[in-house]
Scaffold this active site. Structure first.
Site, PDB file in Angstrom:
ATOM      1  N   LYS A  83      -9.420   3.263  -1.449  1.00 51.77           N
ATOM      2  CA  LYS A  83      -9.360   2.147  -0.638  1.00 51.77           C
ATOM      3  C   LYS A  83     -10.428   2.003   0.366  1.00 51.77           C
ATOM      4  CE  LYS A  83      -6.153  -0.020  -2.967  1.00 51.77           C
ATOM      5  NZ  LYS A  83      -6.427  -1.346  -3.723  1.00 51.77           N
ATOM      6  N   TYR A 116      -5.530   7.992  -3.026  1.00 54.92           N
ATOM      7  CA  TYR A 116      -5.358   6.578  -2.681  1.00 54.92           C
ATOM      8  C   TYR A 116      -6.127   6.166  -1.363  1.00 54.92           C
ATOM      9  CZ  TYR A 116      -3.116   1.884  -1.978  1.00 54.92           C
ATOM     10  OH  TYR A 116      -2.890   0.542  -1.968  1.00 54.92           O
ATOM     11  N   SER A 157      -6.148  -1.987   1.830  1.00 60.43           N
ATOM     12  CA  SER A 157      -5.284  -1.289   2.210  1.00 60.43           C
ATOM     13  C   SER A 157      -5.160  -0.918   3.784  1.00 60.43           C
ATOM     14  CB  SER A 157      -4.651  -0.200   1.313  1.00 60.43           C
ATOM     15  OG  SER A 157      -3.654   0.479   1.876  1.00 60.43           O
TER      16      SER A 157
END
Length: 230
Positions: free
Chosen positions: A156, A152, A139
């Site tokens: 990533k 998150y 990401s």
């Protein structure tokens, strides 16, 4: 890499990028095997496409379930030529200290452990064949950060490191890359951006360029941190 019929494995096929990639790969004549946690999504895909494509309800966070799925896939056509670790979840926007432990764990379990589980169960057969490309979806938040999505971001960043280390372990002729897909108007983006997500491309628009890009990946790309074309 051979651009003829390829056997492509995709996690998280039920919606978003996974579904858009599935549709585009099949349109181009490739065989897709995929999984989703949502049984209705899987049933709809099997009804829509049918053999040789195959979709199953699997939670990638469950190592035993991934193992059973991998065994069935290997027995029914062999290992994938292109493995796309796409499945991921994001925490609800919140400062890190306000993220509930079970929510934090779920993000870790799907985004990091799920990627590992799929690699663990499919890579040995790919190694035995001496070929194959693994793409682990990272990401923009795997290379930079924003507030209120710390769990998150952490996963990533981990996907980046895991993939680059894996690339160093692979023999010549194989490839592993972390891929930043860019910013796409998905359910996940809407949970973070709200109405502003509508200003970004849809998954279907994204797949028009991303799928040919993915099909062109090969040993020359091993170990590179890549970004999908806009």
């Amino acid at each position: 890499m051979n651009m003829g019929n390829r056997r492509i494995l995709i996690t998280g096929v039920g919606r978003g990028l996974g579904l858009a990639m599935t549709e585009k790969f099949i349109e181009l004549g490739h065989t897709v095997v995929g999984c989703s946690r949502q049984k209705p999504h899987v049933e709809a895909l099997n009804k829509r496409f049918g053999p040789p494509h195959r979709f199953e309800a699997v939670d990638v966070a469950d190592d035993a379930a991934v193992g059973r799925w991998a065994k069935a896939i290997r027995a029914d056509g062999g290992p994938p030529d292109l493995l796309l670790n796409n499945a991921a979840v994001v925490n609800r926007n919140a400062p890190l200290c306000d993220v509930p432990p079970d929510e934090f764990s779920r993000v870790i379990d799907v985004n990091i452990k799920g990627t590992y589980h799929v690699i663990r169960h499919f890579l040995p057969a790919m190694l035995a064949g001496g070929k194959g490309v693994i793409v682990n979806f990272s990401s923009g938040w795997g290379r930079s950060t924003s507030p209120e999505v710390a769990p998150y971001c952490a996963t990533k960043y981990a996907v980046e490191g895991l993939t680059l280390a894996l690339a160093q372990e692979l023999p010549a002729g194989m490839c592993a890359v972390p891929l930043n897909p860019g910013i796409i108007n998905t359910d996940m983006l809407r949970s973070c951006f709200g109405a502003d997500a509508g200003s970004y491309p849809t998954p279907e628009q994204w797949a028009q360029k991303a799928v040919p890009f993915l099909l062109a990946l090969g040993p020359k790309d091993n170990g590179k941190s890549l970004t999908a074309p806009e």
